[in-house]
Motif scaffolding. Structure first.
Motif, mmCIF file in Angstrom:
data_model
loop_
_atom_site.group_PDB
_atom_site.id
_atom_site.type_symbol
_atom_site.label_atom_id
_atom_site.label_comp_id
_atom_site.label_asym_id
_atom_site.label_seq_id
_atom_site.Cartn_x
_atom_site.Cartn_y
_atom_site.Cartn_z
ATOM 1 N N GLN A 64 0.830 -1.204 0.000
ATOM 2 C CA GLN A 64 0.000 0.000 0.000
ATOM 3 C C GLN A 64 0.863 1.253 0.000
ATOM 4 O O GLN A 64 1.917 1.299 0.624
ATOM 5 C CB GLN A 64 -0.901 0.026 1.232
ATOM 6 C CG GLN A 64 -1.957 -1.053 1.213
ATOM 7 C CD GLN A 64 -2.893 -0.950 2.398
ATOM 8 O OE1 GLN A 64 -2.632 -0.248 3.346
ATOM 9 N NE2 GLN A 64 -3.995 -1.662 2.324
ATOM 10 N N ASP A 67 -1.210 6.835 0.726
ATOM 11 C CA ASP A 67 -2.624 7.200 0.744
ATOM 12 C C ASP A 67 -3.534 5.998 0.984
ATOM 13 O O ASP A 67 -4.747 6.119 0.983
ATOM 14 C CB ASP A 67 -3.001 7.891 -0.573
ATOM 15 C CG ASP A 67 -2.834 6.992 -1.787
ATOM 16 O OD1 ASP A 67 -2.332 5.852 -1.632
ATOM 17 O OD2 ASP A 67 -3.200 7.421 -2.894
ATOM 18 N N GLY A 68 -2.953 4.807 1.195
ATOM 19 C CA GLY A 68 -3.743 3.618 1.478
ATOM 20 C C GLY A 68 -4.175 2.843 0.249
ATOM 21 O O GLY A 68 -4.762 1.779 0.362
ATOM 22 N N SER A 69 -3.900 3.387 -0.937
ATOM 23 C CA SER A 69 -4.283 2.669 -2.151
ATOM 24 C C SER A 69 -3.253 1.598 -2.488
ATOM 25 O O SER A 69 -2.093 1.696 -2.117
ATOM 26 C CB SER A 69 -4.421 3.647 -3.320
ATOM 27 O OG SER A 69 -3.168 4.223 -3.619
ATOM 28 N N ALA A 70 -3.718 0.578 -3.182
ATOM 29 C CA ALA A 70 -2.821 -0.508 -3.567
ATOM 30 C C ALA A 70 -1.855 -0.023 -4.637
ATOM 31 O O ALA A 70 -2.256 0.567 -5.624
ATOM 32 C CB ALA A 70 -3.639 -1.691 -4.082
ATOM 33 N N LYS A 71 -0.586 -0.257 -4.427
ATOM 34 C CA LYS A 71 0.443 0.153 -5.377
ATOM 35 C C LYS A 71 0.952 -1.021 -6.203
ATOM 36 O O LYS A 71 1.646 -0.839 -7.154
ATOM 37 C CB LYS A 71 1.635 0.770 -4.628
ATOM 38 C CG LYS A 71 1.313 2.055 -3.935
ATOM 39 C CD LYS A 71 1.211 3.150 -4.949
ATOM 40 C CE LYS A 71 1.029 4.472 -4.229
ATOM 41 N NZ LYS A 71 0.909 5.582 -5.128
#
Length: 79
Positions: A64, A67-71
């Motif tokens: 992650q 910003d908490g989004s999956a990378k």
């Protein structure tokens, strides 16, 4: 028991291992049969261990971003 040319799944190996343990715990199996069951149980235990190790090696974790989004994904470090 599984046919020699079909792969022995983890679940099938565990079921067979549980049956073997149950038979040995009851104690009403003759000595020769007990030894054969024990040897089969040892094989099944090693087979299950190998399948688990293989599965662990394939597990990936989600990485992650801030910003908490999956990378993306990253291989799981099993050691």
């Amino acid at each position: 028991m599984e046919a020699k040319d079909s792969p022995l799944t983890f679940e099938a190996a565990m079921r067979e291992l549980e049956e073997i343990v149950g038979a040995l715990e009851k104690g009403n199996v003759d000595l020769d049969k007990s030894i054969s069951l024990y040897e089969r149980g040892e094989f099944l235990k090693k087979h299950c261990d190998a399948l688990l190790k293989s599965a662990e090696a394939r597990i990936e974790k989600i990485v992650q971003g801030a910003d908490g989004s999956a990378k993306g994904v990253e291989k799981l470090d099993v050691e």
